[in-house]
Design a protein around this motif. Structure first.
Motif, PDB file in Angstrom:
ATOM      1  N   ALA A  72      10.359  33.735  53.351  1.00  0.00           N
ATOM      2  CA  ALA A  72      11.161  33.060  52.495  1.00  0.00           C
ATOM      3  C   ALA A  72      12.656  32.777  53.291  1.00  0.00           C
TER       4      ALA A  72
ATOM      5  N   GLU B 243      12.199  19.208  42.988  1.00  0.00           N
ATOM      6  CA  GLU B 243      12.494  20.202  44.032  1.00  0.00           C
ATOM      7  C   GLU B 243      13.879  19.968  44.607  1.00  0.00           C
TER       8      GLU B 243
ATOM      9  N   PRO C 159      17.517  30.050  44.148  1.00  0.00           N
ATOM     10  CA  PRO C 159      17.558  30.642  42.899  1.00  0.00           C
ATOM     11  C   PRO C 159      16.224  30.333  42.016  1.00  0.00           C
ATOM     12  N   PRO C 160      15.782  30.831  41.103  1.00  0.00           N
ATOM     13  CA  PRO C 160      14.692  30.203  40.246  1.00  0.00           C
ATOM     14  C   PRO C 160      15.670  29.147  39.315  1.00  0.00           C
TER      15      PRO C 160
ATOM     16  N   ALA D 266       8.625  26.812  41.471  1.00  0.00           N
ATOM     17  CA  ALA D 266       8.985  28.054  41.770  1.00  0.00           C
ATOM     18  C   ALA D 266       8.375  28.323  43.215  1.00  0.00           C
ATOM     19  N   THR D 267       7.383  27.999  43.490  1.00  0.00           N
ATOM     20  CA  THR D 267       6.804  28.060  44.861  1.00  0.00           C
ATOM     21  C   THR D 267       7.867  27.322  46.063  1.00  0.00           C
TER      22      THR D 267
ATOM     23  N   ASN E 141      21.669  27.759  52.092  1.00  0.00           N
ATOM     24  CA  ASN E 141      21.685  26.654  51.003  1.00  0.00           C
ATOM     25  C   ASN E 141      22.845  26.317  50.092  1.00  0.00           C
TER      26      ASN E 141
ATOM     27  N   GLY F  77      14.484  30.059  49.919  1.00  0.00           N
ATOM     28  CA  GLY F  77      15.446  31.050  49.206  1.00  0.00           C
ATOM     29  C   GLY F  77      16.454  30.475  48.230  1.00  0.00           C
TER      30      GLY F  77
ATOM     31  N   TRP G 228       6.228  20.985  48.159  1.00  0.00           N
ATOM     32  CA  TRP G 228       5.298  21.495  47.896  1.00  0.00           C
ATOM     33  C   TRP G 228       4.340  20.925  46.642  1.00  0.00           C
TER      34      TRP G 228
ATOM     35  N   SER H 231      11.080  27.151  45.702  1.00  0.00           N
ATOM     36  CA  SER H 231      12.148  27.701  45.567  1.00  0.00           C
ATOM     37  C   SER H 231      12.037  29.137  46.246  1.00  0.00           C
ATOM     38  N   THR H 232      11.100  29.581  46.287  1.00  0.00           N
ATOM     39  CA  THR H 232      10.764  31.077  46.801  1.00  0.00           C
ATOM     40  C   THR H 232      10.578  30.733  48.256  1.00  0.00           C
ATOM     41  N   GLN H 233      10.074  29.706  48.718  1.00  0.00           N
ATOM     42  CA  GLN H 233       9.994  29.353  50.115  1.00  0.00           C
ATOM     43  C   GLN H 233      11.342  29.305  50.926  1.00  0.00           C
TER      44      GLN H 233
END
Length: 423
Positions: free
Chosen positions: A75, A177, A146-147, A137-138, A113, A144, A334, A140-142
């Motif tokens: 991440a 995204e 926030p949700p 969600a994918t 970011n 870094g 993604w 954002s996780t990749q």
């Protein structure tokens, strides 16, 4: 993994499309892997569409062999090492949206970011993206992030069908995204129209406007459009909700498109980010030859463009503000829509520009009362090198007859955003 995506070269075809997957790193620098740009069928204007249906403005970079290969990364970094395609952090570095800029803004080393955003951004698209929540969600996780504070709204009251070409699902993943990437603290609404007909897309804009106004203001992003038509000005009323700023893609081929030509929207143009092919170091930003832009054949020049009247004459000129859109220097996206696969795309086109600029405008925090007020603010900073990067290298347009010049031009408008000042 593969998914079926309708792409077009000389003709529209639907074929298995290999996506990014883990494998052995290619010999030499991964960034030098050859590839080609494909135009999804959703981005092709069909005969009979004029004044009736709109198309996406996205292009997809497909690597040689169909798959990105390399070491999967943790991440905060790109999904695979070595490639020089853009991430939220590298874009934030290039456009000076973060306090600590990584030397060269290399996507593989830049990790800071954007952190701003508030109120709301509504994304208007056609058809349903069944994996939109998981995709965001994918992503954002990749990277870094926030949700997201994210909701999906069905504009016509019921869940739309899937786009049979697959392109609109990629569009929706891109839009949500990158709006979130540029304004991670904003409320994101994805407003899904039943299909890509203007009869359904424009009522979706009305609903999106209500949602944004209900959050105290913000932006509505539209990454789609169509060639100009005589009665387009009748639709301009959709872009006048107080407290809402509208951003529309300027197109991925020479010449203007609607709704980008409306005087009540921010026309989002496209540029190219040039990097050293060995080190990944950012060199400069120049024109993207395929970017949309030009003088409207229907809409008159708005007051905020009086400063460029000698160029546009009596017509509305596009674009206003630009962003990286060349698919060869595209952004990671993604898409997990299972038809039948999932994976990472490299996406370009002014479909990248619209949601990204909507995010930057949101994060600037001024929340102007209208698009015209926002544009007036942007044009007031024309020639200000500290708030805008004036693109002065390259050409574009019909017959490649437009050139980047000092100040405003048909290739990139006022240029690209630097910092949040003047937005």
């Amino acid at each position: 993994m593969t998914r079926f995506l309708c792409l077009t070269a000389a003709a529209v075809i639907c074929a298995p499309f290999a996506l990014a997957q883990v494998g052995n790193a290619p010999a030499g620098a991964p960034s030098q892997l050859k590839g080609q740009v494909r135009r999804p069928a959703s981005s092709v204007e069909q005969p009979g569409d004029l004044g009736l249906r709109s198309h996406t403005n996205l292009l997809i970079y497909v690597p040689q062999g169909g798959a990105f290969q390399g070491t999967a990364q943790p991440a905060g970094l790109p999904p695979f090492a070595g490639y020089f395609f853009e991430t939220p952090s590298s874009i934030a570095c290039i456009y000076q949206l973060v306090s600590q800029r990584t030397p060269g803004c290399n996507p593989n080393t830049a990790t800071e970011n954007p952190t701003g955003g508030s109120r709301a951004i509504a994304i208007v698209d056609a058809y349903d993206d069944p994996t939109a929540v998981a995709d965001l969600a994918t992503f954002s996780t990749q990277f870094g992030l926030p949700p997201a504070n994210f909701s999906v709204i069905y504009a016509q009251g019921s869940k739309p069908a899937l786009d049979p070409t697959g392109g609109w699902e990629v569009e929706e993943s891109l839009d949500i995204e990158w709006a979130h990437a540029m304004a991670p603290n904003a409320q994101i609404f994805l407003v899904e129209a039943a299909d890509n007909s203007d009869a359904n897309l424009y009522p979706a804009i009305a609903l999106a406007s209500q949602l944004v106004a209900g959050q105290g203001g913000g932006e509505v992003s539209m990454s789609w459009g169509e060639s100009e038509f005589n009665k387009e000005a009748q639709l301009d009323a959709y872009f006048r909700t107080p407290g809402v700023v509208y951003v529309a893609a300027a197109g991925d081929s020479p010449g203007p498109i609607y709704p980008s030509t409306s005087p009540h929207v921010i026309s989002a143009g496209g540029t190219t980010i040039s990097r050293n092919s060995v080190t990944g170091r950012f060199i400069l930003e120049n024109t993207w030859q395929d970017a949309g832009g030009g003088a409207s054949l229907v809409e008159p020049r708005p007051g905020f463009q009086d400063i460029v009247a000698e160029i546009v004459g009596g017509a509305r000129g596009t674009p206003d503000l630009s962003f990286d859109a060349n698919p060869n220097t595209g952004v990671w996206v993604w898409d997990g829509n299972a038809v039948p696969g999932a994976g990472w795309y490299i996406v370009g086109g002014t479909s990248v520009s619209a949601p990204s600029l909507a995010g930057i405008i949101n994060a600037a925090g001024r929340f102007h009362a209208s698009s015209q007020a926002e544009n007036a603010e942007v044009y007031r900073h024309l020639y200000d090198q500290f708030t805008l990067r004036d693109i002065t290298y390259g050409n574009c347009g019909l017959n490649i007859g437009d050139f980047a010049i000092f100040g405003w031009d048909f290739c990139t408008g006022v240029g690209t955003s630097l910092t949040y000042t003047g937005k």
